[in-house]
Design an enzyme around this catalytic site. Sequence first.
Site, PDB file in Angstrom:
ATOM      1  N   HIS A  64       1.041  -1.252   0.314  1.00 16.81           N
ATOM      2  CA  HIS A  64      -0.152  -0.017  -0.082  1.00 16.81           C
ATOM      3  C   HIS A  64       1.324   1.228  -0.769  1.00 16.81           C
ATOM      4  O   HIS A  64       1.819   1.527   0.659  1.00 16.81           O
ATOM      5  CB  HIS A  64      -0.807  -0.185   1.196  1.00 16.81           C
ATOM      6  CG  HIS A  64      -1.905   0.881   1.115  1.00 16.81           C
ATOM      7  ND1 HIS A  64      -1.690   2.215   1.279  1.00 16.81           N
ATOM      8  CD2 HIS A  64      -3.830   0.273   1.034  1.00 16.81           C
ATOM      9  CE1 HIS A  64      -3.031   3.032   0.892  1.00 16.81           C
ATOM     10  NE2 HIS A  64      -4.708   1.667   1.003  1.00 16.81           N
ATOM     11  N   ASP A  91      -7.453  -5.606   0.598  1.00 13.13           N
ATOM     12  CA  ASP A  91      -8.225  -6.591  -0.783  1.00 13.13           C
ATOM     13  C   ASP A  91      -7.632  -7.956  -0.184  1.00 13.13           C
ATOM     14  O   ASP A  91      -8.529  -8.873  -0.688  1.00 13.13           O
ATOM     15  CB  ASP A  91      -7.560  -5.716  -2.035  1.00 13.13           C
ATOM     16  CG  ASP A  91      -8.475  -4.481  -2.287  1.00 13.13           C
ATOM     17  OD1 ASP A  91      -9.565  -3.963  -1.657  1.00 13.13           O
ATOM     18  OD2 ASP A  91      -7.988  -3.565  -3.422  1.00 13.13           O
TER      19      ASP A  91
HETATM   20  N1  ACO Z   1       4.516  -7.327  -4.221  1.00  9.77           N
HETATM   21  C1  ACO Z   1       5.522  -7.781  -4.185  1.00  9.77           C
HETATM   22  N2  ACO Z   1       6.234  -6.787  -4.477  1.00  9.77           N
HETATM   23  C2  ACO Z   1       5.151  -5.176  -3.971  1.00  9.77           C
HETATM   24  C3  ACO Z   1       3.995  -5.411  -3.976  1.00  9.77           C
HETATM   25  C4  ACO Z   1       3.517  -6.599  -3.282  1.00  9.77           C
HETATM   26  N3  ACO Z   1       1.729  -6.493  -3.477  1.00  9.77           N
HETATM   27  N4  ACO Z   1       3.540  -4.309  -3.623  1.00  9.77           N
HETATM   28  C5  ACO Z   1       5.049  -3.730  -3.705  1.00  9.77           C
HETATM   29  N5  ACO Z   1       5.995  -4.292  -3.338  1.00  9.77           N
HETATM   30  C6  ACO Z   1       7.848  -3.681  -4.384  1.00  9.77           C
HETATM   31  C7  ACO Z   1       7.824  -3.248  -5.931  1.00  9.77           C
HETATM   32  O1  ACO Z   1       7.752  -4.536  -6.559  1.00  9.77           O
HETATM   33  C8  ACO Z   1       9.295  -2.295  -5.431  1.00  9.77           C
HETATM   34  O2  ACO Z   1      10.078  -2.453  -5.267  1.00  9.77           O
HETATM   35  P1  ACO Z   1      11.808  -2.591  -5.683  1.00  9.77           P
HETATM   36  O3  ACO Z   1      11.511  -0.762  -4.715  1.00  9.77           O
HETATM   37  O4  ACO Z   1      12.039  -3.527  -5.068  1.00  9.77           O
HETATM   38  O5  ACO Z   1      10.869  -2.449  -6.932  1.00  9.77           O
HETATM   39  C9  ACO Z   1       8.252  -1.485  -3.799  1.00  9.77           C
HETATM   40  O6  ACO Z   1       7.711  -2.647  -3.127  1.00  9.77           O
HETATM   41  C10 ACO Z   1       7.333  -0.164  -3.904  1.00  9.77           C
HETATM   42  O7  ACO Z   1       6.369  -0.861  -4.904  1.00  9.77           O
HETATM   43  P2  ACO Z   1       5.475   0.141  -5.382  1.00  9.77           P
HETATM   44  O8  ACO Z   1       4.260  -0.076  -6.094  1.00  9.77           O
HETATM   45  O9  ACO Z   1       6.399   1.796  -6.187  1.00  9.77           O
HETATM   46  O10 ACO Z   1       4.533   0.865  -4.487  1.00  9.77           O
HETATM   47  P3  ACO Z   1       3.979   2.284  -4.729  1.00  9.77           P
HETATM   48  O11 ACO Z   1       3.399   2.417  -3.455  1.00  9.77           O
HETATM   49  O12 ACO Z   1       3.368   2.559  -6.408  1.00  9.77           O
HETATM   50  O13 ACO Z   1       2.627   0.910  -5.129  1.00  9.77           O
HETATM   51  C11 ACO Z   1       0.176  -1.027  -4.668  1.00  9.77           C
HETATM   52  C12 ACO Z   1       1.106  -0.022  -4.139  1.00  9.77           C
HETATM   53  C13 ACO Z   1      -0.394  -0.044  -5.772  1.00  9.77           C
HETATM   54  C14 ACO Z   1      -0.730  -1.173  -3.990  1.00  9.77           C
HETATM   55  C15 ACO Z   1       0.607  -2.256  -4.612  1.00  9.77           C
HETATM   56  O14 ACO Z   1       1.535  -2.650  -3.127  1.00  9.77           O
HETATM   57  C16 ACO Z   1       0.533  -3.039  -5.696  1.00  9.77           C
HETATM   58  O15 ACO Z   1       0.820  -3.379  -6.756  1.00  9.77           O
HETATM   59  N6  ACO Z   1      -0.288  -3.843  -4.758  1.00  9.77           N
HETATM   60  C17 ACO Z   1      -0.212  -4.899  -5.169  1.00  9.77           C
HETATM   61  C18 ACO Z   1      -2.423  -4.661  -5.884  1.00  9.77           C
HETATM   62  C19 ACO Z   1      -2.868  -4.442  -4.888  1.00  9.77           C
HETATM   63  O16 ACO Z   1      -3.439  -5.174  -3.890  1.00  9.77           O
HETATM   64  N7  ACO Z   1      -3.763  -3.043  -4.649  1.00  9.77           N
HETATM   65  C20 ACO Z   1      -4.493  -2.627  -3.711  1.00  9.77           C
HETATM   66  C21 ACO Z   1      -4.314  -1.919  -2.267  1.00  9.77           C
HETATM   67  S1  ACO Z   1      -5.614  -1.109  -1.877  1.00  9.77           S
HETATM   68  C22 ACO Z   1      -7.039  -0.462  -3.012  1.00  9.77           C
HETATM   69  O17 ACO Z   1      -7.003  -0.208  -3.368  1.00  9.77           O
HETATM   70  C23 ACO Z   1      -7.776  -0.845  -1.854  1.00  9.77           C
END
Ligand code: ACO
Length: 398
Positions: free
Chosen positions: A281, A335
Amino acid sequence: MEAISVETNEGGEKIENSKQVENIPLRPGLEGVPVTQSSICDIDGNKGILQYRGYPISELSANSSFLETTYLLIWGELPNSQQLHDFQEEVQMHRRLSFRIIDMLKCFPESGHPMDALQSSAASLGLFYSKRVIDNPQYIYDSVIRLIAKIPTMVAAFELIRKGHDPIRPRDDLEYASNFLYMLTEKEPDPLAARVFDKCLILHAEHSLNASTFSARVTASTLTDPYAVIASAVGTLGGPLHGGANEDVIAMLEEIGTPENAGNYLDNAIKRKSKIMGFGHREYRVKDPRACVLQKFAEELFAKFGKDEMYEIAKRLEEEAINRLGPKGIYPNVDFYSGLVYRKLGISRDLFTPIFAISRVAGWLAHWREQLSANRIFRPTQIYTGKKIREWEPLEGR
Ligand code: ACO
């Protein structure tokens, strides 16, 4: 004056910025950039605290109802008993849909995603209630009531229509959550199921300036009607990085198949750099407080109606992820467990995100009102990376 320089564009051309942006670094995704002031909701992502109008989510989910929380979010204070009674009654009176909206829903392809049906039908309310007098408190109040009342009826109606049935009329003797479950199934729901569903609506009602709420505020800032505001937010919520993740979580748990497989699945996904759905998140560095509350409700449901086999897989995945993703601050988000709760309630997977929308309408409307109270149209800037001004090439010479 410090220019932001982006070295080359797609064609390998050196770029000189068309606009000098003074000391402002490019922030993709606007991460950490404040774009408004708000008194609706606050998140402490390090401590895992979420509060609506100053009330912690743990208190609200233990003591409040969805409609009471909606009132709090939109009007800023908890209602007294008369105000709550009037609000509930008004919502109850406006739950029915015009036959024209039902006819329109019947024309939608049954293979279409219910979020697309919801986005279109929410927008269509603007055709029926088109008066755009957003400086009139009565118009604002009526729009709030209509949207809170009609969105669940639209979701339930599309569900039945796509299965070849006529939609079921709302029942005046049933409360908000019970009535929605009744309209989906034509069966009066078990009281525990209705209670847990109502709590899920509270947990999803608001979450500060996430993508869909930002979308709602951007749309609101143009002074368009509230139905367009909600329709734009519904469209944004549908994506798999936002509300759509709850559907993907179930698909992922199915793919994992057994609790023993969870560790391997994680290792492979991390190696491939793919995201684990329901994890991570932008705001939280600890487990999402809503996921903690939801997990307890899921367990209450399983105690009464039997365990979901996916739950053991989910729990093992969470345990296995602690060492692998925990150090990066990646934990389950809301979620991760919501899909398991809805599954246990017998709700189709592609309705999970529309249900999220039913609840989030409360937050979106609170932000709509707040945006109108101190409006400035959103118009950020960009760093141009395209071609420089060039000469027109006649067709025959290209
Ligand atoms: N699984 C594995 N690695 C992850 C995850 C994940 N779910 N989320 C983040 N990371 C890692 C990324 O790979 C990245 O690693 P790196 O720095 O080594 O490249 C680091 O954490 C940062 O990730 P970002 O994608 O830049 O984080 P951001 O804050 O942009 O994304 C998000 C947040 C979109 C929610 C992301 O965690 C994600 O895509 N999660 C999966 C989808 C999900 O569950 N969405 C629901 C969110 S809750 C809601 O909307 C109600």
